[in-house]
Design a protein around this motif. Structure first.
Motif, PDB file in Angstrom:
ATOM      1  N   UNK A   1      44.149  42.315  35.727  1.00 56.72           N
ATOM      2  CA  UNK A   1      43.182  43.012  36.196  1.00 56.72           C
ATOM      3  C   UNK A   1      42.205  42.801  35.121  1.00 56.72           C
ATOM      4  N   UNK A   2      41.057  42.266  35.148  1.00 55.01           N
ATOM      5  CA  UNK A   2      39.734  43.220  34.562  1.00 55.01           C
ATOM      6  C   UNK A   2      39.785  41.861  33.202  1.00 55.01           C
ATOM      7  N   UNK A   3      40.507  41.050  33.080  1.00 56.70           N
ATOM      8  CA  UNK A   3      40.407  40.339  32.023  1.00 56.70           C
ATOM      9  C   UNK A   3      39.721  39.226  31.838  1.00 56.70           C
ATOM     10  N   UNK A   4      39.847  38.319  30.756  1.00 56.50           N
ATOM     11  CA  UNK A   4      39.930  37.271  30.769  1.00 56.50           C
ATOM     12  C   UNK A   4      40.575  36.632  30.117  1.00 56.50           C
ATOM     13  N   UNK A   5      41.446  34.852  30.527  1.00 59.58           N
ATOM     14  CA  UNK A   5      42.612  34.785  30.338  1.00 59.58           C
ATOM     15  C   UNK A   5      42.552  33.220  29.378  1.00 59.58           C
ATOM     16  N   UNK A   6      42.993  33.414  28.349  1.00 56.18           N
ATOM     17  CA  UNK A   6      43.688  31.818  27.871  1.00 56.18           C
ATOM     18  C   UNK A   6      45.053  30.993  28.364  1.00 56.18           C
ATOM     19  N   UNK A   7      45.378  30.064  28.927  1.00 58.07           N
ATOM     20  CA  UNK A   7      45.998  29.227  29.232  1.00 58.07           C
ATOM     21  C   UNK A   7      46.003  27.676  29.095  1.00 58.07           C
ATOM     22  N   UNK A   8      47.218  27.593  28.940  1.00 57.43           N
ATOM     23  CA  UNK A   8      47.188  25.131  28.304  1.00 57.43           C
ATOM     24  C   UNK A   8      46.867  25.097  30.026  1.00 57.43           C
ATOM     25  N   UNK A   9      46.680  23.688  29.773  1.00 61.56           N
ATOM     26  CA  UNK A   9      46.355  23.191  31.664  1.00 61.56           C
ATOM     27  C   UNK A   9      47.309  23.133  31.977  1.00 61.56           C
ATOM     28  N   UNK A  10      48.945  22.792  31.509  1.00 62.17           N
ATOM     29  CA  UNK A  10      50.077  23.479  33.015  1.00 62.17           C
ATOM     30  C   UNK A  10      50.336  24.614  32.943  1.00 62.17           C
ATOM     31  N   UNK A  11      49.744  25.544  32.243  1.00 57.29           N
ATOM     32  CA  UNK A  11      49.982  27.417  33.131  1.00 57.29           C
ATOM     33  C   UNK A  11      50.489  27.927  31.542  1.00 57.29           C
ATOM     34  N   UNK A  12      51.081  27.245  30.858  1.00 60.22           N
ATOM     35  CA  UNK A  12      51.696  28.226  29.596  1.00 60.22           C
ATOM     36  C   UNK A  12      50.642  28.529  28.706  1.00 60.22           C
ATOM     37  N   UNK A  13      51.503  29.348  27.854  1.00 59.99           N
ATOM     38  CA  UNK A  13      50.681  30.616  27.425  1.00 59.99           C
ATOM     39  C   UNK A  13      50.169  29.770  26.207  1.00 59.99           C
ATOM     40  N   UNK A  14      49.131  29.348  25.137  1.00 57.59           N
ATOM     41  CA  UNK A  14      49.338  29.008  23.711  1.00 57.59           C
ATOM     42  C   UNK A  14      50.066  29.830  22.846  1.00 57.59           C
ATOM     43  N   UNK A  15      50.017  29.767  21.918  1.00 52.16           N
ATOM     44  CA  UNK A  15      51.131  30.886  20.775  1.00 52.16           C
ATOM     45  C   UNK A  15      49.924  31.127  19.909  1.00 52.16           C
TER      46      UNK A  15
ATOM     47  N   UNK B   1      49.969  41.383  28.150  1.00 60.00           N
ATOM     48  CA  UNK B   1      50.412  40.444  29.178  1.00 60.00           C
ATOM     49  C   UNK B   1      49.829  39.465  28.537  1.00 60.00           C
ATOM     50  N   UNK B   2      50.759  37.575  27.680  1.00 59.87           N
ATOM     51  CA  UNK B   2      49.928  37.162  26.126  1.00 59.87           C
ATOM     52  C   UNK B   2      48.901  36.331  27.092  1.00 59.87           C
ATOM     53  N   UNK B   3      48.785  35.926  28.641  1.00 59.11           N
ATOM     54  CA  UNK B   3      48.041  35.314  29.130  1.00 59.11           C
ATOM     55  C   UNK B   3      46.607  35.919  28.269  1.00 59.11           C
ATOM     56  N   UNK B   4      45.832  37.360  28.320  1.00 59.99           N
ATOM     57  CA  UNK B   4      44.927  37.720  27.854  1.00 59.99           C
ATOM     58  C   UNK B   4      44.198  37.863  26.785  1.00 59.99           C
ATOM     59  N   UNK B   5      42.892  37.571  26.722  1.00 54.20           N
ATOM     60  CA  UNK B   5      42.452  37.161  25.562  1.00 54.20           C
ATOM     61  C   UNK B   5      41.043  37.399  24.812  1.00 54.20           C
ATOM     62  N   UNK B   6      40.652  38.097  26.455  1.00 47.65           N
ATOM     63  CA  UNK B   6      39.946  40.105  26.181  1.00 47.65           C
ATOM     64  C   UNK B   6      39.729  40.499  27.360  1.00 47.65           C
ATOM     65  N   UNK B   7      39.398  41.487  27.427  1.00 51.17           N
ATOM     66  CA  UNK B   7      39.256  42.467  28.442  1.00 51.17           C
ATOM     67  C   UNK B   7      38.586  43.762  28.136  1.00 51.17           C
ATOM     68  N   UNK B   8      38.510  44.860  29.284  1.00 51.10           N
ATOM     69  CA  UNK B   8      37.081  45.438  28.880  1.00 51.10           C
ATOM     70  C   UNK B   8      36.560  44.898  30.197  1.00 51.10           C
ATOM     71  N   UNK B   9      37.014  44.190  31.280  1.00 51.13           N
ATOM     72  CA  UNK B   9      35.129  43.210  31.898  1.00 51.13           C
ATOM     73  C   UNK B   9      35.624  43.676  33.266  1.00 51.13           C
ATOM     74  N   UNK B  10      34.457  43.490  33.577  1.00 45.18           N
ATOM     75  CA  UNK B  10      34.680  44.158  35.329  1.00 45.18           C
ATOM     76  C   UNK B  10      34.588  42.602  36.290  1.00 45.18           C
ATOM     77  N   UNK B  11      33.227  42.158  36.656  1.00 44.08           N
ATOM     78  CA  UNK B  11      33.420  41.340  37.855  1.00 44.08           C
ATOM     79  C   UNK B  11      32.852  39.931  36.694  1.00 44.08           C
ATOM     80  N   UNK B  12      34.104  39.093  36.318  1.00 46.91           N
ATOM     81  CA  UNK B  12      32.834  38.143  35.282  1.00 46.91           C
ATOM     82  C   UNK B  12      32.631  36.697  36.504  1.00 46.91           C
ATOM     83  N   UNK B  13      31.320  36.172  36.290  1.00 48.68           N
ATOM     84  CA  UNK B  13      31.417  35.324  37.287  1.00 48.68           C
ATOM     85  C   UNK B  13      30.502  34.108  36.062  1.00 48.68           C
ATOM     86  N   UNK B  14      30.026  34.383  34.947  1.00 46.92           N
ATOM     87  CA  UNK B  14      29.519  32.966  34.981  1.00 46.92           C
ATOM     88  C   UNK B  14      30.574  32.827  33.129  1.00 46.92           C
ATOM     89  N   UNK B  15      30.662  31.815  33.110  1.00 47.13           N
ATOM     90  CA  UNK B  15      31.627  31.247  32.236  1.00 47.13           C
ATOM     91  C   UNK B  15      31.172  29.801  31.272  1.00 47.13           C
TER      92      UNK B  15
END
Length: 385
Positions: free
Chosen positions: A196-210, A221-235
């Motif tokens: 919750x409140x995160x920006x994640x990074x995953x591979x195209x098959x859903x696996x986690x980049x090392x 959670x290993x998918x997390x790239x950054x955190x402390x977000x509210x409701x991110x609507x643009x990327x």
């Protein structure tokens, strides 16, 4: 700073030719209005209508568009500006509150693999969560094939709000996905044990980049790239620098534009520039050591949505600008940039009186917008003739 990113493909060149044909066909269709801007008069054409709360727009290599509708439909927009029937194979979505079928993008190698990625609100128990799926677009048959859910958000469920759900693909093929904090559970944005409140990074098959920043860390959670977000609507990736930029909604005030770095904490709800909807104080302060500052914030809120960096030829004065739709603000916003600094803001198309949900640059260099209503439209913005 990363080196500049340039993406040029043969399919893009083909798309420009096809889109020119598309525009000849659609140029006399629908409404055609003119609006003032710093780049001269703007012509706004209705490319297609009849959409119910359209949420995201993606251009195919042949110039056609793929569009999502929040109730759960995905359609193609033909060269003549006509909507296809809803594509078959789209999973059931939980179209409640702000949830439903949300973002869609095509894979960078779409011309070779036909892969698309989309995210949506998925029903789970008594609530909802953000899910990401991959599929092959079978345009000729009007359906999605080989649909596979590659990610499901973990954490307390949403009652219908703050799903985030924007997707951006980096040049290495990995996917970045925004995940809201479900409104009720804002403190969870600081909890690395869920999504919750995160920006994640995953591979195209859903696996986690090392090399994700929290891989191997206990309680994160290993998918997390950054955190402390509210409701991110643009990327979107800034093509001038290769950096990932993001917009998110504040409560009453405090909408933000952020430049995302791996492992960083963007502060919600500990710091911020807004107040609660009832007027109560939320944040202890506007800054704190170890928490990132936005490069731009809005008080009062405009509710920024889909965003795009402009690199086209139709508006040479606007090259390098960042465009974002505004929902509550009912306008298109242009931010002028000097490197990573926002140096100016221009508010456009306010007389449209439309909630702008998504912004995309077309292969012809025009800006394409989605209007968020039950009578939603695709609009093309170009210099007035």
């Amino acid at each position: 700073m990363k080196s500049p990113v340039v993406w040029v493909t043969a399919s893009l060149a083909a798309a420009i030719i096809v889109t020119a044909t598309f525009l000849i066909a659609t140029g006399t269709r629908g409404e055609n209005s003119s609006f003032a801007s710093s780049a001269g008069q703007l012509q706004v054409q209705t490319v297609a209508g009849g959409l119910v709360n359209p949420w995201a727009l993606a251009f195919l290599p042949d110039g056609r568009m793929l569009v999502t509708e929040r109730p759960g439909r995905m359609r193609l927009v033909t060269h003549e500006g006509q909507l296809s029937p809803p594509l078959k194979g789209v999973p059931e979505v939980w179209a409640s509150g702000q949830g439903g079928l949300l973002d869609v993008i095509i894979d960078r190698s779409f011309a070779d693999n036909s892969d698309i990625y989309f995210c949506y609100a998925q029903r789970a128990g008594n609530g909802g969560r953000t899910a990401v799926a991959r599929a092959k677009l079978n345009a000729a048959a009007g359906r999605l094939d080989d649909v596979k859910v590659i990610f499901r958000q973990d954490g307390p469920l949403s009652s219908g709000n703050h799903y985030g759900c924007r997707i951006a693909q980096s040049p290495d093929g990995n996917l970045f996905v925004t995940l809201g904090e479900h409104f009720t559970y804002r403190d969870e944005a600081q909890n690395l044990a869920n999504h919750l409140g995160k920006l994640i990074r995953i591979a195209p098959d859903g696996s986690v980049p090392s090399d994700n920043p929290f891989v191997g860390r206990d309680g994160a959670r290993p998918e997390i790239w950054s955190y402390g977000h509210r409701n991110e609507q643009g990327l979107a990736f800034n093509p001038a620098s290769g950096e990932l930029w993001e917009t998110e909604h504040g409560p009453r005030g405090g909408d933000e534009v952020n430049i995302i770095s791996p492992g960083k904490n963007y502060g919600w709800p500990v710091i911020g520039f807004g107040i609660d909807y009832n007027g109560a104080k939320i944040h202890g302060s506007t800054s704190k050591p170890g928490m990132e500052q936005p490069v731009k914030y809005w008080v009062p809120s405009i509710a920024p949505s889909g965003m795009a960096f402009y690199t086209g030829e139709l508006f040479p004065k606007w090259r390098g600008s960042l465009f974002t739709g505004a929902l509550a603000g009912q306008m298109l916003v242009r931010l002028s940039l000097d490197g990573n600094k926002v140096t100016g803001e221009e508010r456009l198309l306010r007389d449209l009186n439309e909630r702008i949900r998504d912004v995309r640059q077309g292969p012809d260099g025009a800006l394409y917008l989605l209007t968020d209503s039950t009578a939603g439209r695709i609009l093309r913005v170009s210099p007035a003739k």
